[in-house]
Structures are given as C-alpha cells and as structure tokens.
Enzyme design. Structure first.
Site, PDB file in Angstrom:
ATOM      1  N   ASP A   1       0.860  -1.177   0.000  1.00 21.03           N
ATOM      2  CA  ASP A   1       0.000   0.000   0.000  1.00 21.03           C
ATOM      3  C   ASP A   1       0.900   1.231   0.000  1.00 21.03           C
ATOM      4  O   ASP A   1       2.122   1.145   0.128  1.00 21.03           O
ATOM      5  CB  ASP A   1      -0.939  -0.012   1.200  1.00 21.03           C
ATOM      6  CG  ASP A   1      -2.245   0.716   0.905  1.00 21.03           C
ATOM      7  OD1 ASP A   1      -2.262   1.600   0.024  1.00 21.03           O
ATOM      8  OD2 ASP A   1      -3.260   0.412   1.555  1.00 21.03           O
ATOM      9  N   TRP A   2       0.290   2.387  -0.157  1.00 21.89           N
ATOM     10  CA  TRP A   2       1.036   3.629  -0.365  1.00 21.89           C
ATOM     11  C   TRP A   2       2.060   3.850   0.759  1.00 21.89           C
ATOM     12  O   TRP A   2       1.687   4.089   1.915  1.00 21.89           O
ATOM     13  CB  TRP A   2       0.069   4.804  -0.440  1.00 21.89           C
ATOM     14  CG  TRP A   2       0.717   6.119  -0.759  1.00 21.89           C
ATOM     15  CD1 TRP A   2       1.627   6.803  -0.013  1.00 21.89           C
ATOM     16  CD2 TRP A   2       0.500   6.916  -1.926  1.00 21.89           C
ATOM     17  NE1 TRP A   2       1.994   7.971  -0.623  1.00 21.89           N
ATOM     18  CE2 TRP A   2       1.312   8.072  -1.808  1.00 21.89           C
ATOM     19  CE3 TRP A   2      -0.293   6.785  -3.058  1.00 21.89           C
ATOM     20  CZ2 TRP A   2       1.337   9.072  -2.762  1.00 21.89           C
ATOM     21  CZ3 TRP A   2      -0.273   7.781  -4.020  1.00 21.89           C
ATOM     22  CH2 TRP A   2       0.538   8.918  -3.869  1.00 21.89           C
TER      23      TRP A   2
END
Length: 760
Positions: free
Chosen positions: A291-292
C-alpha cells in the site's frame, strides 16, 4: 443461477488449501516470453520493475519525504519504473507509455494503476451499498462498466476490490467493502473480479483487479484507520481470509498488503501472509503491491531501523512492488551486493509483474488502452448511466414503513423535499470517486421532481447546511453546529406539505480512507432539524445517504418511514425516486448490522455464544449491556418490501449428512401482498459443538427470488460437508462430525430452523 451461488462452491473453495488452479491469463507462451525477457535484464532493470511512482499532481497518500528529488521522466527512460499510479486519460497515459517503450533499453511497457473503486466516470453506489443488493450479477456488471471506462482512459489496473471483512462502523473504509460476513464478502469479491477482468484479461476493455488489503485491515483496533489489528488465528482464518482466498481462486491478478500489523508483524513484512499462505498454500500467480508508502512505514512501526532494512524485510516477506516509497530502487541493489538479499527473490517478483503485463497484452500493443476516441465515446454513456440507476435502486434498503406511508402517491398535492443532502449533487458520488465530475450526480430533489405527477407541487428547503468551509478528498470536515437560518423556511415547507421527504446522513467525505469516526450518529444540526420538522408534520420519509451504518436508534422509531439509500452514485436521485414512488419495489438487504449505539461496535450477527449467553432467569451475571439490548437496531440481512413475504420452516432431505454426501434444504416462499416483489432467501448454519467455539449463525447461501402477488415457490439449497468446514483446532480446514442447526428466512434475525447430523 450462476455456479458461484451454489452452496458447495464456496465450501470447496475454502476447504481446498492445496495447489490453486492456474488462472486463465497464465499461459505457457506468455511464461516463455517472460522468462526470455527476464534473462536479458540487468539487476538495475529488474529492481526498476518493482518501483511504482505516483503522479505528483494527484497523490492519494502522503507524499514521500527524505530529500530525494527523482526525475520521474528520466527514470522511465532508463527503465527504472515499472508502474505509475494516478496518471489518467488516454493522452496522458499514451505519452508516458511512449516515453518508456521508445527510450528504455528493453522497451518494457509501464503498468498504469488507479483507484477505480465503484466506477470511473460513471459512479455506482459505494461498494457497501452495492453489497446491499445481494445481486452478484448486478455487482459484476457494475465492475464491468467501471473497467470499460477505465480501460478507455488508458488504465490497466485498479486497486479494487477491497475484500476486508469489517464489523466496526467507525472505520471509514467500511464503505469500500461488502460488510461483516465472509461468505457474502467472498461471493461479492469474485463477482467484482469477474467484472474487472472479464473472461479474457487480454481484451482491451478489461483491467487487472487487486484484492486488498491483505490482511485484517478491517479489524483495526477502535475502528481507527491504519491502527493495529490484534486478532486470533481463529478470526484470521475463519473470518478475515476467506474473501482473499476466494479472490485468489478466482484468478485475481494482484494483491495489495495492508497498513496494519497482526500479532506484532506489519502485513508488509509478513512472510507468513505473503509467502506461506498467499504464494505458498494458495498458489497465487500474480504479484503483491504494497500500500502507499507502507514499506517505508516499517520504520515507524518499529520493526526496521531504516529504509534499507525496511526494503529487505518487505522483499523477503513477499511484497513484490513498492508503491511510492522508492525504498526498493534506493536500497535493494546494495543489499544484493552485500549478500543481504537473494537475487532470486527479485527475479520472482519481476517475473510476477511481467506476467501480468503480458496477460494484459502490453508487450504486443502497449498503446492500445490509450485511445482518445474510445475514451470520448465510452465515458458516461447512456447505457452506463442506465446501469448505474439500476444497481443503485437494487442497493436501496427499506428499513421502516409504518402505516404504509411508502410508496408515495404521484398525485399528492404537495411534497416537501428538505435537508442538507436533498439538493446535493456531489455527496451521492461517494468517497473514492475516481474521475467523476464534481456535482454531476442526480440529486434527490431532481429525482422527486421528475417522478412526481404533473400537478404535484414539489417544494424544497435545505434547512441547514451539513458542513462549513472547504470540503473534499484532502480536507477534514467541519460541521455546521450554529447556523439555523434555514430552519424557518424548512418548517414552513413541511407544515404545508402532504408528506416530507427528509434527506439526512453523511457528506461523501465522512467515509473512506482516513475518515474514521468515534461518533456515528447524525452530525451537525440534522437531528435538531428533524425534531423541528416533526413538530409541524409527522408524515416524514427519512432518506439516509451515507457510507457506513449509522447509530439512529434515538429517533428511528419516531418517524414512519426510513430508506437507506447509501451514497448511490451518478443516478442516485432517480433510483431513490423509483423506490419512493413504487416504480421499483425495494429489494436490498443489509450487508452489515446497524447498531443501536456506537458503544455496541464492533457488532455482527455471527458472534460467538460465550459461556453466559442468557439472562433469562433475571440474573445480572451474563454477557450484556445494562442500558441497551445486545441486538442491533437493524440486523444483517434485514430489509423490507412493499409486499409481504412468508417463509416456511426448512425441510431437509435427510436428518444425516455423510462424508462425500449431500443434503438438500427446501423452503417455501410466498408473496402474500398485492404487488410483485423480490426477496433474498437466506440460509444459515450453526455447528453446535466444535474443537473451537463456533458462531451462533453463519451465512452459507442465499437466493434472489421474484414473486408475483399470491405466488408461492419452493427454493432449494444443497449442503455438502465442505460447506461445514472451518479452520479447526488441528489448524486445518475440515468439517467436524456432529449436530448442526440449519436456518432459513428473510434475515439473520428472522429465521426458522431444522436439525441434522454430520456423520463420521
């Protein structure tokens, strides 16, 4: 009926933890091509494929820090970027793709990813709302439309579906999933993957799907986004993992790991999740994206001393692509040279990424997704808008209809449409709205005006604004708690009306990532406005627009009608009007329980019994609250109709089920009302004694049935031992012999039961 509605399908899917089926998009020819390309790559080019950069102009997470000023264009030219996210539009993607394939040494195309969550330009209901339809064909079609639009805009990959099971309405991202149940969540996940990826991932109107967030993100403590998840193996395997396993078995192209930790290990650094379970036991063939910035965040978690160690932990654990932190591109080369990371791990990750690119046809035609003419013709087409309206009305749940106030008559003299969301053309678009144009939805007011009779007077008053100041994806909301200047006009409109349609709920940006709330009741002056309207007119239909379950027990029983419309998308106002005026008989059922009070959450129907489940004799020493019932206000599976359905007790083909055998369950459903309607016949099972404690009910099947007035129909289900399997004390999926209850009915709380025995 689609095969994936059969009861045995999910049971087999969960019980089989051996070699997964090879997805159709993995072929020998593509594998040979990927192997040949991998053999030509330098280490620097390999690591480049693991590097995903964001478009600086449209971040959907914290902008990376640390002093590096990377020239993205130059990195693309040098083959040091494998994917870009948040680059949208046929022209923009074509320009960057051209930069990659015409300048990098091996001409490897970029993979363009984007959060296409519930539509691209045409918005459908938020995913939680779509799940309320319990209509897998409609959900699949919604994803198919989204994929068609996104692909026409040059995109190859969506970061959806989110398949996190969640029982906590405080969690902002509950709007992104399918609710509290692993069985329903598994089937919805498969439907969405089929919609995004289509029958052929190589077709130019499909996009690669991404099952997220792996795993237990929906169990964040306190419902607070990004928080730790402290769960047992029993919960992990029996509740959290089934939808992910379903996604893997359905051939999803990618997985995304989650921000949270489980048992002290952040998911991004969890070899157990990514290597042992996903790529090992399940045989997943695609790739895992972080994820980011979650690789860099391993430092904040406290399991890595610095970015270099974070990169080593993540690649070793099985995180193949680094979203936005640039930790791999900065650190992995040195780690391999120092013998700290085996280059075979890099090769495996690169092979997986190239495999997906090959499946999408990017090596043969890197620009075929970037067609400006097709983009112009496809976005928000009439067919797509019609589909959005259909899915939105199927998602609407009728929660209350005392005295038969609904459906409204079209020839009423005056209808007052009141509330802060009544003429809002933006909030129905919901959070995670991709490239929807602001204020492009059909508002409730517009829908009512179009549906009402020609002689009906429709008056409008806002009453009170919900928020003040700036609002949007990147801002926190400030609620109006003082400006009542619109109250007099709203009260006057209500006083003179035959009926009041009162639009209450949430701003679109009250739910979604980073939008957790400790208080899930109506914000601002909404409750005060409702009370003021009630003083002059009791004929009120409350239309709720929201992305999460709300705590509404303080006022729900004081109004005759409540319609749960969610954030319904581009055509929300038309869909709501279809239901309000009876042009569509509501058929939605809740995919998540509505609590009486926020203090009850986390809350779900499939709870454990505990050793003290009842206070029937009046004693105080049992599991309960002293100030409210244990039960939800509206339970999982609940929803009313404009007609009345009756369900018989379940009839079993036998009172025993043998290993390898089947058990047929039949229930008779009758429409005793005056109008045609559609219901969701639900089947639940309880395992009375297990090697670990079992829930009081578990959904195992459902059927959507439409009946004419007076019509009766027999609905049948088939159970196998695989449907009764769970993760036992022996740490394996199996069905344990013993007694079972089987329940059928119209919701998790309104069922009739029978009993059978699974023999040894």
């Amino acid at each position: 009926m689609r095969p994936y509605l059969r009861l045995s399908a999910l049971g087999l899917l969960l019980a089989t933890a051996l070699r997964a089926q090879t997805p159709s998009w993995v072929t020998p020819d593509r594998e040979a091509r990927v192997a040949a390309l991998l053999a030509q790559m330098t280490l620097e080019e390999k690591i480049g494929q693991l590097n995903q950069l964001p478009a600086a102009f449209d971040p959907t997470g914290p902008v990376p820090t640390g002093g590096r000023e990377r020239d993205a264009y130059q990195a693309i030219r040098e083959g040091k970027v494998g994917s870009m996210l948040n680059v949208v539009g046929a022209e923009a993607t074509r320009a960057l793709q051209q930069l990659a394939v015409e300048n990098s040494r091996l001409r490897i195309p970029l993979l363009f990813g984007y959060d296409v969550i519930h539509g691209y330009r045409t918005m459908f209901p938020v995913p939680l709302g779509e799940a309320a339809s319990w209509d897998l064909d409609a959900i699949e079609h919604s994803a198919r439309v989204a994929a068609t639009e996104a692909a026409a805009a040059g995109l190859h990959w969506t970061f959806a579906p989110m398949v996190d099971v969640s029982r906590d309405a405080r969690w902002g991202r509950i709007m992104e999933g399918a609710g509290e149940d692993p069985h329903l969540g598994s089937l919805v996940a498969v439907a969405r993957i089929r919609g995004f990826q289509g029958p052929d991932l190589g077709a130019p109107d499909t996009i690669a799907a991404c099952a997220k967030h792996f795993a237990a993100y929906g169990f964040a403590e306190g419902g607070r986004d990004y928080n730790s998840a402290d769960i047992s193996d029993d919960t992990l395997h029996n509740v959290v993992l089934p939808p992910f396993h379903a996604a893997a078995r359905a051939g999803v192209a990618t997985f995304m790991n989650s921000f949270n930790e489980i048992g002290g290990v952040p998911a991004t650094a969890s070899a157990r999740l990514q290597r042992e379970i996903l790529k090992g036991a399940w045989g997943f063939q695609g790739f895992v994206v972080s994820d980011w910035g979650s690789i860099d965040e391993l430092v904040q978690h406290g399991v890595a001393r610095d970015e270099a160690e974070a990169a080593r932990l993540a690649i070793t654990a099985g995180s193949d692509m680094d979203m936005c932190s640039e930790a791999y591109i900065a650190s992995l080369g040195r780690a391999i040279a120092a013998g700290q990371v085996d280059e075979r791990l890099i090769d495996d990750a690169v092979r997986r990424i190239l495999r997906v690119k090959a499946a999408l046809g990017l090596f043969d035609a890197p620009h075929r997704y970037s067609d400006p003419q097709r983009e112009q013709q496809t976005l928000r087409s009439e067919a797509h808008l019609a589909a959005a309206r259909d899915v939105a009305r199927k998602s609407i749940v009728l929660l209350r209809n005392e005295g038969g106030l609904l459906p409204l008559v079209k020839n009423a003299k005056t209808i007052a449409v009141i509330g802060p969301l009544a003429d809002d053309r933006d909030s129905p678009l919901g959070s995670w709205r991709a490239q929807a144009e602001p204020d492009s939805a059909v508002s409730l007011l517009e829908g009512v005006r179009r549906a009402a009779g020609p002689d009906t007077r429709v008056v409008h008053a806002e009453g009170a604004r919900l928020t003040v100041g700036k609002r949007g994806f990147k801002q926190s909301l400030t609620f109006n708690t003082s400006d009542r200047s619109g109250f007099p006009a709203a009260i006057a409109a209500a006083r003179d009306a035959d009926v009041v349609v009162l639009a209450l709920g949430e701003d679109a940006f009250q739910s979604g990532e980073g939008r957790s709330q400790a208080d899930i009741s109506l914000k601002g002056l909404q409750l005060e406005l409702l009370r003021a309207i009630q003083e002059v007119n009791q004929r009120i239909v409350v239309v709720l627009m929201n992305g999460r379950p709300l705590a509404i027990a303080d006022w729900a029983d004081s109004v005759p009608a409540i319609v749960e419309a969610w954030h319904g998308g581009s055509q929300a106002g038309l869909a709501i009007a279809d239901v309000l005026f009876g042009d569509y008989n509501p058929s939605g059922r809740l995919p998540v329980s509505f609590p009486r009070h926020v203090g009850q959450v986390p809350l779900s129907y499939n709870r454990k019994n505990t050793g003290r489940p009842s206070g029937a004799s009046g004693e105080v020493f049992w599991s309960h609250y002293e100030d409210t019932p244990n039960t939800p206000l509206y339970p999982f599976g609940f929803g009313l109709s404009y007609t009345t359905f009756d369900y018989s007790a379940p009839r079993l083909s036998a009172d025993t089920l043998a290993p390898g055998g089947t058990l047929d369950v039949a229930v008779t459903v009758a429409n005793h009302g005056a109008v045609k309607g559609r219901t969701v016949v639900q089947l639940y099972v309880r395992d009375l004694v297990g090697s670990v404690t079992r829930p009081v009910k578990e959904l195992k099947g459902f059927r959507l049935v439409e009946l004419a007035p007076g019509e009766t129909r027999e609905v049948s289900f088939r159970l196998t031992p695989a449907d009764l399997a769970f993760y036992t004390a022996q740490r394996r999926w199996e069905a344990e012999p013993g007694e079972f209850h089987v329940f059928t009915g119209g919701s998790s709380a309104e069922v009739k039961k029978a009993r059978f025995t699974l023999t040894e």
